[in-house]
Design an enzyme around this catalytic site. Sequence first.
Site, PDB file in Angstrom:
ATOM      1  N   GLU A 116       0.876  -1.393   0.011  1.00  0.00           N
ATOM      2  CA  GLU A 116       0.046   0.153   0.109  1.00  0.00           C
ATOM      3  C   GLU A 116       0.910   0.993  -0.153  1.00  0.00           C
ATOM      4  O   GLU A 116       1.703   1.283   0.851  1.00  0.00           O
ATOM      5  CB  GLU A 116      -0.988  -0.128   1.342  1.00  0.00           C
ATOM      6  CG  GLU A 116      -1.910  -1.088   1.184  1.00  0.00           C
ATOM      7  CD  GLU A 116      -2.759  -1.250  -0.337  1.00  0.00           C
ATOM      8  OE1 GLU A 116      -3.111  -0.042  -0.690  1.00  0.00           O
ATOM      9  OE2 GLU A 116      -2.824  -2.365  -0.996  1.00  0.00           O
ATOM     10  N   CYS A 125      -1.772   9.364   3.826  1.00  0.00           N
ATOM     11  CA  CYS A 125      -1.994   8.877   2.520  1.00  0.00           C
ATOM     12  C   CYS A 125      -2.992   9.417   1.933  1.00  0.00           C
ATOM     13  O   CYS A 125      -3.138   9.815   0.620  1.00  0.00           O
ATOM     14  CB  CYS A 125      -1.679   7.573   2.228  1.00  0.00           C
ATOM     15  SG  CYS A 125      -2.852   6.489   3.234  1.00  0.00           S
TER      16      CYS A 125
HETATM   17  P1  NAD Z   1       8.647   4.792   3.576  1.00  0.00           P
HETATM   18  O1  NAD Z   1       8.515   3.810   2.302  1.00  0.00           O
HETATM   19  O2  NAD Z   1       9.624   5.869   3.529  1.00  0.00           O
HETATM   20  O3  NAD Z   1       8.976   3.742   4.678  1.00  0.00           O
HETATM   21  C1  NAD Z   1       7.892   2.657   4.986  1.00  0.00           C
HETATM   22  C2  NAD Z   1       8.573   1.298   5.776  1.00  0.00           C
HETATM   23  O4  NAD Z   1       9.784   0.788   4.665  1.00  0.00           O
HETATM   24  C3  NAD Z   1       9.662   1.942   6.860  1.00  0.00           C
HETATM   25  O5  NAD Z   1       9.435   1.054   7.859  1.00  0.00           O
HETATM   26  C4  NAD Z   1      10.770   1.842   6.303  1.00  0.00           C
HETATM   27  O6  NAD Z   1      11.881   1.546   7.308  1.00  0.00           O
HETATM   28  C5  NAD Z   1      10.984   0.662   5.371  1.00  0.00           C
HETATM   29  N1  NAD Z   1      11.969   0.815   4.380  1.00  0.00           N
HETATM   30  C6  NAD Z   1      12.552   2.045   3.897  1.00  0.00           C
HETATM   31  N2  NAD Z   1      13.591   1.214   2.901  1.00  0.00           N
HETATM   32  C7  NAD Z   1      13.391  -0.067   2.798  1.00  0.00           C
HETATM   33  C8  NAD Z   1      14.058  -1.040   2.065  1.00  0.00           C
HETATM   34  N3  NAD Z   1      15.017  -0.463   1.127  1.00  0.00           N
HETATM   35  N4  NAD Z   1      13.601  -2.294   2.050  1.00  0.00           N
HETATM   36  C9  NAD Z   1      12.420  -2.591   2.974  1.00  0.00           C
HETATM   37  N5  NAD Z   1      11.947  -1.687   3.559  1.00  0.00           N
HETATM   38  C10 NAD Z   1      12.549  -0.538   3.558  1.00  0.00           C
HETATM   39  O7  NAD Z   1       7.468   5.375   3.995  1.00  0.00           O
HETATM   40  P2  NAD Z   1       7.237   6.266   5.086  1.00  0.00           P
HETATM   41  O8  NAD Z   1       7.752   7.590   5.060  1.00  0.00           O
HETATM   42  O9  NAD Z   1       7.267   5.577   6.627  1.00  0.00           O
HETATM   43  O10 NAD Z   1       5.541   6.466   5.169  1.00  0.00           O
HETATM   44  C11 NAD Z   1       4.925   7.358   4.183  1.00  0.00           C
HETATM   45  C12 NAD Z   1       4.544   6.866   2.799  1.00  0.00           C
HETATM   46  O11 NAD Z   1       3.565   6.013   3.238  1.00  0.00           O
HETATM   47  C13 NAD Z   1       3.586   7.809   1.935  1.00  0.00           C
HETATM   48  O12 NAD Z   1       4.226   7.588   0.768  1.00  0.00           O
HETATM   49  C14 NAD Z   1       2.200   7.230   2.204  1.00  0.00           C
HETATM   50  O13 NAD Z   1       1.465   8.130   1.399  1.00  0.00           O
HETATM   51  C15 NAD Z   1       2.376   6.367   2.498  1.00  0.00           C
HETATM   52  N6  NAD Z   1       1.242   5.506   3.142  1.00  0.00           N
HETATM   53  C16 NAD Z   1       0.377   4.838   2.476  1.00  0.00           C
HETATM   54  C17 NAD Z   1      -0.772   4.250   3.126  1.00  0.00           C
HETATM   55  C18 NAD Z   1      -1.771   3.443   2.395  1.00  0.00           C
HETATM   56  O14 NAD Z   1      -2.663   2.528   2.937  1.00  0.00           O
HETATM   57  N7  NAD Z   1      -1.682   3.493   0.846  1.00  0.00           N
HETATM   58  C19 NAD Z   1      -0.957   4.490   4.444  1.00  0.00           C
HETATM   59  C20 NAD Z   1      -0.097   5.097   4.917  1.00  0.00           C
HETATM   60  C21 NAD Z   1       1.090   5.527   4.453  1.00  0.00           C
END
Ligand code: NAD
Length: 525
Positions: free
Chosen positions: A296, A330
């Site tokens: 997501e 989001c």
């Molecule tokens: P992010 O992608 O930076 O991080 C998300 C998770 O992924 C964190 O736990 C992070 O440590 C991990 N991560 C980072 N690099 C990685 C890698 N290379 N391999 C595996 N895991 C890795 O996102 P964020 O800043 O934590 O959250 C904000 C984003 O989430 C926004 O884009 C928002 O729109 C989205 N979001 C979407 C929904 C939805 O339901 N669609 C809900 C909430 C947030």
Amino acid sequence: MTTTTAKPALEVAPFKNERVKDFKDPADAAAMNAALETVKGRLGEHYPLVIGGRKIETEKKIRSVNPAQPQQVVGLTSSASKDEATEAIDAAAQAFTSWRHTTLPERAAYLFKAAQLLRERRFEYDALLVYEVGKSWSEADGDIAEAIDFLEYYAREALRYAQPQPVVPFEGERNELVYIPLGVGAIIPPWNFAGAIMIGMTSAAIVCGNTVVLKPSSDAAVVAAWFVDLLHEIGVPPGVVNFIPGAGSEIGDLIVTHPEIRFISFTGSKEVGLRINELAAKPQPGQKWIKRVVAEMGGKDSIIVAADADLDAAVEGVAVSAFGFQGQKCSACSRAIVEAGVYDEFLEKLKRRVATMTVGDPRDPGNFMGPVVNEGALRSIMRYIERGQSEGRLVAGGRRAREDGYFVEPTVIADVDPKATIAQEEIFGPVLAVIKAMDFEDALAIANNTEFGLTGSLYTSDEQKIARARDEFFVGNLYFNRKSTGAMVGVHPFGGFNMSGTDSKAGGRDYLLLYMQAKSISRKV
Ligand code: NAD
């Protein structure tokens, strides 16, 4: 095989959403103030990794800080190396050999217990989110209320899947279909719904009989540590949930590509989600399955304001959707697409509404907005604001609100071209682009012109426009005459189209299927 078709051992009331507190009740406000003091006394505590039930302190730590006062350390979690991440996957694989044999109702009982304990500790969890991610009181409470809802909802869903599943009768055979778990999963949540999404993804996975490694976001690792403790307190066996905070860049690829990982449940940015999807698609030596990826991702969500809309309601909906939790949802409205006939009036009213929004330390309930989550986010948002000023007309905000934390003013940029950078890229901060549409037809085309498709709203009093949008506004969650945020578990199953993700519909009846596989069993009689 597991006894997944067993009758549920529990009689439960129908699901009902937790009511979110508005803190007007003096007793709730007093409880929240007391919780803020209690949690303040716990700031700076250390949290170990948890692998197969063993607590492991590592030398390397992740510092989770208060974005309103970055010198204040909320907690220090141990940081897993590649070796520890591998150990955690091994521990999860070991635990799976017995956890998979528990029944769905047995596992649902753990979720009900977790929900009850979370309810009892609600104000402490609320307070922790105020410190750890800068949520206002009501945003924090909404997050924890949603977490309780996920536990209650998925527990009931597990009971539903434990029932005999309908198959067409066939003479001479006894046929059944049962749902069984997948195996070991990686749970990778974001920081923004630090309680709800982390708890929702973890609980959905384990109630289906899977075991997991939980790698929280480094910006919200303490709340995840609290929840992992809570699970052990209620007796979830060692190894079912293994806790491995760590840098995504360091252990992310290892977790995603490990041959023992059967599925990855990710919520976060498009960039990371796509990378995970790509890496997971390539089978590794010794891997026996196609990995399942639930991803997501981001959004660039629009609210269309039609010329026939109740303009005051539309202004309120846009303002709250754009600036609640500093625009870091989001589902946040980052584009208001307004029909030309009411454009100037809408902007004037919006400007007045935004001027009333207070920004400051979220410990003070008088502040509507708190800080953005970290310094990286602050820099990125300020860069977008700078860019936006060359792409449109600054109508409100545009600066840091205070220098002592990561505070940004609610910012409105008008007259933005539908294809401009700030109209297309997810900013994830309190920045709203206002776009003028010639008419409704044009507004709908603009609303569908990004690569995303998460949420969208339309304010109108015209039934024909509602019917058109129902068919053509291409988003996973569509709303009429209400804000674009605030999806409720069970009421508005949540998930987006296009680059917003795999449309998993968290908090809906399809969600648990993503964590199970169906086994069809036929016996000649
Ligand atoms: P992010 O992608 O930076 O991080 C998300 C998770 O992924 C964190 O736990 C992070 O440590 C991990 N991560 C980072 N690099 C990685 C890698 N290379 N391999 C595996 N895991 C890795 O996102 P964020 O800043 O934590 O959250 C904000 C984003 O989430 C926004 O884009 C928002 O729109 C989205 N979001 C979407 C929904 C939805 O339901 N669609 C809900 C909430 C947030």
